[in-house]
Design an enzyme around this catalytic site. Structure first.
Site, PDB file in Angstrom:
ATOM      1  N   GLU A  49      -5.961  -4.750  10.276  1.00 23.64           N
ATOM      2  CA  GLU A  49      -4.915  -3.768  10.556  1.00 23.64           C
ATOM      3  C   GLU A  49      -5.226  -3.034  11.855  1.00 23.64           C
ATOM      4  O   GLU A  49      -6.016  -2.071  11.853  1.00 23.64           O
ATOM      5  CB  GLU A  49      -4.829  -2.754   9.408  1.00 23.64           C
ATOM      6  CG  GLU A  49      -4.497  -3.382   8.068  1.00 23.64           C
ATOM      7  CD  GLU A  49      -3.877  -2.376   7.115  1.00 23.64           C
ATOM      8  OE1 GLU A  49      -2.775  -2.648   6.643  1.00 23.64           O
ATOM      9  OE2 GLU A  49      -4.472  -1.312   6.879  1.00 23.64           O
ATOM     10  N   HIS A  69      -9.706   1.462   4.494  1.00 23.09           N
ATOM     11  CA  HIS A  69      -8.451   1.598   5.242  1.00 23.09           C
ATOM     12  C   HIS A  69      -8.681   2.534   6.430  1.00 23.09           C
ATOM     13  O   HIS A  69      -9.459   3.498   6.336  1.00 23.09           O
ATOM     14  CB  HIS A  69      -7.354   2.154   4.325  1.00 23.09           C
ATOM     15  CG  HIS A  69      -6.003   2.083   4.967  1.00 23.09           C
ATOM     16  ND1 HIS A  69      -5.577   3.022   5.869  1.00 23.09           N
ATOM     17  CD2 HIS A  69      -5.017   1.165   4.880  1.00 23.09           C
ATOM     18  CE1 HIS A  69      -4.375   2.684   6.302  1.00 23.09           C
ATOM     19  NE2 HIS A  69      -4.013   1.561   5.718  1.00 23.09           N
ATOM     20  N   LYS A 126       0.273   4.239  -0.347  1.00 26.56           N
ATOM     21  CA  LYS A 126      -0.342   5.438   0.248  1.00 26.56           C
ATOM     22  C   LYS A 126      -0.060   6.674  -0.618  1.00 26.56           C
ATOM     23  O   LYS A 126       0.051   6.549  -1.831  1.00 26.56           O
ATOM     24  CB  LYS A 126       0.113   5.613   1.700  1.00 26.56           C
ATOM     25  CG  LYS A 126      -0.147   4.333   2.515  1.00 26.56           C
ATOM     26  CD  LYS A 126      -0.040   4.537   3.988  1.00 26.56           C
ATOM     27  CE  LYS A 126      -0.302   3.217   4.701  1.00 26.56           C
ATOM     28  NZ  LYS A 126      -0.334   3.338   6.153  1.00 26.56           N
ATOM     29  N   GLY A 134       2.144   2.159  10.804  1.00 21.78           N
ATOM     30  CA  GLY A 134       3.136   3.217  10.664  1.00 21.78           C
ATOM     31  C   GLY A 134       3.787   3.632  11.976  1.00 21.78           C
ATOM     32  O   GLY A 134       4.466   4.646  12.053  1.00 21.78           O
ATOM     33  N   ASN A 194       0.881  -1.166   0.000  1.00 15.71           N
ATOM     34  CA  ASN A 194       0.000   0.000   0.000  1.00 15.71           C
ATOM     35  C   ASN A 194       0.922   1.219   0.000  1.00 15.71           C
ATOM     36  O   ASN A 194       1.475   1.584   1.028  1.00 15.71           O
ATOM     37  CB  ASN A 194      -0.880  -0.039   1.255  1.00 15.71           C
ATOM     38  CG  ASN A 194      -1.715   1.220   1.416  1.00 15.71           C
ATOM     39  OD1 ASN A 194      -1.758   2.054   0.521  1.00 15.71           O
ATOM     40  ND2 ASN A 194      -2.363   1.343   2.563  1.00 15.71           N
ATOM     41  N   SER A 249       2.976  -2.220  10.447  1.00 18.53           N
ATOM     42  CA  SER A 249       4.405  -2.336  10.740  1.00 18.53           C
ATOM     43  C   SER A 249       4.980  -3.720  10.445  1.00 18.53           C
ATOM     44  O   SER A 249       5.858  -4.200  11.147  1.00 18.53           O
ATOM     45  CB  SER A 249       4.694  -1.934  12.190  1.00 18.53           C
ATOM     46  OG  SER A 249       4.345  -0.571  12.392  1.00 18.53           O
ATOM     47  N   GLU A 297      -7.019   4.889   7.589  1.00 17.92           N
ATOM     48  CA  GLU A 297      -6.769   6.303   7.321  1.00 17.92           C
ATOM     49  C   GLU A 297      -7.972   6.939   6.626  1.00 17.92           C
ATOM     50  O   GLU A 297      -8.264   8.119   6.823  1.00 17.92           O
ATOM     51  CB  GLU A 297      -5.478   6.454   6.500  1.00 17.92           C
ATOM     52  CG  GLU A 297      -4.254   6.232   7.386  1.00 17.92           C
ATOM     53  CD  GLU A 297      -3.085   5.530   6.716  1.00 17.92           C
ATOM     54  OE1 GLU A 297      -2.997   5.531   5.484  1.00 17.92           O
ATOM     55  OE2 GLU A 297      -2.251   4.956   7.457  1.00 17.92           O
TER      56      GLU A 297
HETATM   57  P1  PGA Z   1       2.535   0.172   7.674  1.00 16.15           P
HETATM   58  O1  PGA Z   1       1.093   0.415   6.982  1.00 16.15           O
HETATM   59  O2  PGA Z   1       3.055  -1.137   7.108  1.00 16.15           O
HETATM   60  O3  PGA Z   1       3.355   1.340   7.287  1.00 16.15           O
HETATM   61  O4  PGA Z   1       2.284   0.077   9.157  1.00 16.15           O
HETATM   62  C1  PGA Z   1       0.208  -0.646   6.715  1.00 16.15           C
HETATM   63  C2  PGA Z   1      -1.070  -0.115   6.117  1.00 16.15           C
HETATM   64  O5  PGA Z   1      -1.543   0.941   6.573  1.00 16.15           O
HETATM   65  O6  PGA Z   1      -1.640  -0.717   5.199  1.00 16.15           O
END
Ligand code: PGA
Length: 252
Positions: A167, A95, A11, A173, A9, A213, A97
């Protein structure tokens, strides 16, 4: 039984040249990978360029959102037909976010899931609890609410096509990864929810990715858990070698 599925992803990162270079790097790295499905979910504006780079590769292309209406006066939105036109296979939906920064609710996500399926693409539906919710012991309730709300009216046949990504919001993140036991517990509960609604047969076929992560150093242990069928990777998917390090972790 369930083939591992690792998706990046990206982003809202990279410029066009970097996106193309990363796509080329991933395509090369996975040339000999026969044990997992691999995809990269890119910003809309790079879909065309990345699809062209990846068209004869083992890497499928996806995006991170879409709109559910077919066409019309929806300023700033992108339809599923537009995405298909550019070789898109996967669409990340719900997601955290988008849920928490952009205010998307289960009802809207549900419409998007249906639109993506109707267009013959595959939704990667994200679910996950926030830190306060986990600490309050509400993880299973939150996951159930997101599961039932986002997948209302989905048939068993369609459910088999959907990928779910668990998630935990507190792990995205942050460098704070869920322990393999924590993740496995939630994945097993999610599979039970699928079984209750759709039967064991469907539940056994749905792939549930872990996201938050995930890195080359922790991927293998997570991916070895019986109910973790892949990963949705943010930060570590922005470099071909670390993305490949995670994919390698899916080798049994
Ligand atoms: P990350 O993000 O691996 O940077 O924690 C995962 C995601 O949000 O899909």
């Amino acid at each position: 039984m369930r083939r591992p599925f690792i998706a990046g992803n990206w982003k809202m990162n990279l410029n066009r040249a970097e996106a193309v270079t990363l796509a080329e790097g991933v395509a090369k790295a996975v040339e000999n990978v026969d044990y997992a499905d691999v995809a990269v979910c890119v910003p809309f504006v790079y879909l065309d360029a990345v699809s062209q780079v990846l068209k004869d590769s083992k890497v499928a292309v996806g995006v991170q959102n879409c709109y559910f209406e077919k066409n019309g006066a929806y300023t700033g939105e992108i339809s599923v037909e537009m995405l298909k036109d550019f070789g898109c296979t996967y669409v990340i939906l719900g997601h955290s976010e988008r849920r928490h920064i952009l205010g998307e609710c289960n009802a809207v996500i549900n419409k998007k899931v249906k639109a993506v399926l109707a267009a013959g693409m595959i939704p990667i539906l994200c679910v996950g609890e926030m830190l306060a919710e986990r600490e309050a012991g509400e993880t299973d309730d939150i996951i159930a609410e997101q599961f039932y709300g986002s997948l209302a009216g989905i048939s068993p046949e369609d459910m088999k096509k959907i990928v779910i990504a668990y998630e935990p919001v507190w792990a995205i993140g942050t460098g704070k990864v869920a322990t393999p036991a924590q993740a496995e517990e939630t994945h097993a509960n999610l599979r039970k929810l699928i079984a209750v609604k759709y039967g064991q047969n469907v539940a056994d076929s749905v792939r549930i990715q872990y996201g938050g992560s995930m890195k080359p150093e922790n991927a293998q242990e997570l991916l070895n858990q019986p109910n973790i069928d892949g990963g949705l990777i943010g930060g570590a998917a922005l470099k071909a070698d670390s993305f490949m390090g995670i994919i390698t972790g899916a080798k049994k």
